[in-house]
Scaffold this active site. Structure first.
Site, PDB file in Angstrom:
ATOM      1  N   LYS A 249       0.860  -1.193   0.000  1.00  0.00           N
ATOM      2  CA  LYS A 249       0.000   0.000   0.000  1.00  0.00           C
ATOM      3  C   LYS A 249       0.889   1.233   0.000  1.00  0.00           C
ATOM      4  O   LYS A 249       1.990   1.222   0.594  1.00  0.00           O
ATOM      5  CB  LYS A 249      -0.879  -0.054   1.249  1.00  0.00           C
ATOM      6  CG  LYS A 249      -1.974   0.991   1.348  1.00  0.00           C
ATOM      7  CD  LYS A 249      -2.831   0.723   2.593  1.00  0.00           C
ATOM      8  CE  LYS A 249      -3.984   1.705   2.704  1.00  0.00           C
ATOM      9  NZ  LYS A 249      -4.798   1.450   3.913  1.00  0.00           N
TER      10      LYS A 249
ATOM     11  N   SER B 119      -9.560   1.274   2.977  1.00  0.00           N
ATOM     12  CA  SER B 119      -8.731   2.058   2.091  1.00  0.00           C
ATOM     13  C   SER B 119      -7.611   1.247   1.410  1.00  0.00           C
ATOM     14  O   SER B 119      -6.890   1.807   0.589  1.00  0.00           O
ATOM     15  CB  SER B 119      -8.111   3.218   2.851  1.00  0.00           C
ATOM     16  OG  SER B 119      -7.300   2.745   3.903  1.00  0.00           O
TER      17      SER B 119
ATOM     18  N   SER C  83      -9.858  -1.013   7.161  1.00  0.00           N
ATOM     19  CA  SER C  83      -9.250  -0.880   5.831  1.00  0.00           C
ATOM     20  C   SER C  83      -8.504  -2.098   5.319  1.00  0.00           C
ATOM     21  O   SER C  83      -8.048  -2.080   4.180  1.00  0.00           O
ATOM     22  CB  SER C  83      -8.319   0.340   5.802  1.00  0.00           C
ATOM     23  OG  SER C  83      -9.093   1.519   5.905  1.00  0.00           O
TER      24      SER C  83
END
Lengths: 449, 54
Positions: A75, A151, A175
């Site tokens: 990420k 996310s 997330s």
């Protein structure tokens, strides 16, 4: 054989070289990620160089580690040496590159794994859909008209989409758990403090965790154990002696019947079961929301003062509002957090595991971005975490369990244990996978390995 | 609950040296309204005692 294990096995036995494998995954990403949009940057030079080093070690008869040559993605909020850590923002894109990898990436690389890409996220992790103002939206690999969740949407979609064998994400309020559920992959939100956060851009430090996404529970355990430097094997009593509590009340409201049925199927595996209506979850969730808003707002206040217009408007205005929250509300929310942690400590004297939905339905449509709370449509971006946020208030590890359904989109559940019981979660997850109850939904693209 | 006014936002933001651009004001007011509702909810909550299980 699982994907991570298979790759490592083939490279260790010289069936394929690390360079061949890395090149193959880079090519797969280029070919198949166009519609998903999970990758933000390729780490091609670094990856191919690392692959030559791995191949050289193998040629010398040395073992580079349990994750030898396995490509992975991270990420956009993890430090990657030589890359700027953007956290999905334009604001940070002008910063200097990181001068070292995040600690967990160092551990994975020391075990032979090779980072090949950075992955899309909601700006500063403040969202549940991975709709990024600067990089675009990440689409669900199983239905491009739907959200991947967020996310950590790029992380989940790339694994569910079969273009990476594992990836790293973060979870503040859901997330990892939300996108893992929508993309049909395994994920884990570990116990507070188990994984080092050095080199990870924060959001709300009271809740921030990092963890992997994988295609199988065996892979998840392998990757997590490398990240956490776990070396010992733990044995557990048989599943039939474990006590599982199904969470009712809040955790049944607005949840599709399919998801409740999947929970029932798992609960029936245990001879000792119960149903628990955790009290005051509405207040616990509200407290989580407020603490996140306040901590996020405080973190970003210096930049909100000087460069507000460089933020995504959706992120900016939430952060500004969070910065304005009265401290008495933040402190009251902290008191609720402490109460809830004590309450759960008590529950875990009677139960070994708790089970709840991670999401209330399949991934919402992008052109109809709503979910239902108390029967009313509300913004998906902000409200997809209603089942995950309460457990963000605890220190507990949460396993995101993927449920595969033929001809239907995947769904996901939360399996919760008391702190530091990740190995118990892996053992139970393994049993559920062996029995065919839990299974990832992965687009099969990899015709080479 | 009353709705959040521009004046309230300006006073609060001035106290933390945050100048909110006019085009952000509606979004900040909307989000503040949500936070105030949650804030009210938790302040109305009397945290109960926990009976320890054996």
């Amino acid at each position: 054989m699982s994907s991570v294990q298979k790759i490592a096995h083939h490279i260790r036995n010289k069936r394929y070289s690390a360079q061949e494998v890395v090149s193959h995954y880079l090519e797969m990403i280029e070919r198949y990620d166009v519609s998903m949009n999970s990758v933000t940057r390729f780490l091609k030079d670094r990856a191919l160089y690392a692959a030559t080093k791995v191949d050289a070690l193998i040629a010398e008869g040395k073992d580079p580690g349990p994750l030898v040559g396995v490509p992975f993605g991270v990420k956009d909020l993890f430090d990657v040496k030589g890359e700027v850590t953007t956290a999905g923002s334009k604001l940070l894109s002008q910063n200097n590159p990181a001068n070292q990898d995040a600690k967990v990436i160092q551990r994975l690389c020391a075990a032979g794994a090779i980072p090949v890409a950075t992955l899309n996220m909601d700006e500063f992790a403040y969202g549940f859909v991975t709709d990024n103002e600067h990089h675009g939206m990440t689409h669900n690999p199983h239905d491009f008209s739907r959200f991947a969740g967020g996310s950590s949407g790029g992380s989940a979609a790339s694994v569910g989409g079969g273009i990476l064998s594992f990836s790293l994400g973060s979870d503040t309020n859901g997330s990892i758990r939300v996108p893992a559920s929508f993309c049909g992959v395994w994920g884990i939100r570990p116990t507070y403090g188990v994984l080092p956060m050095q080199g990870v851009y924060p959001f709300a430090e009271s809740f921030d965790r990092i963890g992997p996404f994988c295609q199988s529970i065996e892979d998840l355990k392998t990757v997590f154990n490398v990240m956490a430097e776990v070396t010992t094997n733990t044995s557990f009593p048989s599943i039939s002696s474990l006590r599982i509590g199904q969470l009712a009340g809040w955790f049944e409201r607005d949840v599709d019947q399919d998801i409740l049925d999947a929970i029932q199927e798992i609960v029936r595996c245990f001879s000792k079961q119960g149903k628990i209506d955790l009290p005051h979850i509405e207040q616990v969730r509200a407290a989580s929301y407020l603490m996140t808003a306040s901590e996020g707002g405080k973190l970003h206040l210096p930049n909100l003062r000087t460069k507000p217009m460089e933020y995504d408007p959706a992120t900016r205005e939430r952060l500004m509002a969070g910065a304005l929250l009265p401290v008495s509300s933040y402190l009251k929310a902290k008191e609720i957090q402490f109460w809830f942690q004590q309450y759960l400590d008590n529950i875990f004297k009677e139960y070994d595991l708790l089970i709840a939905p991670a999401v209330g339905s399949i991934a919402p449509q992008i052109d109809n971005p709503v979910v239902f709370v108390d029967g009313k449509p509300v913004s998906a971006r902000v409200n997809l975490g209603i089942y995950t946020q309460p457990f963000s208030m605890s220190h507990c590890p949460v396993l995101s369990v993927p449920i595969h359904r033929d001809g239907k989109l995947p769904i996901g559940l939360q399996l919760i244990a008391k702190p530091h019981q990740e190995q118990l979660l892996f053992a139970v997850g393994s049993l559920l996978e062996k029995n065919g109850i839990a299974k990832a939904t992965i687009i099969q693209r990899n015709k080479v390995l | 609950m009353k709705t959040v006014s521009d004046q309230v936002i300006e006073l609060l933001s001035e106290s933390i040296l945050l100048s909110i651009p006019q085009e952000c004001m509606e979004g900040v007011k909307k989000n503040t309204q949500v936070l105030m509702q949650y804030s009210q909810l938790i302040h109305q909550f009397e945290i109960p005692d926990i009976k320890e299980k054996e």
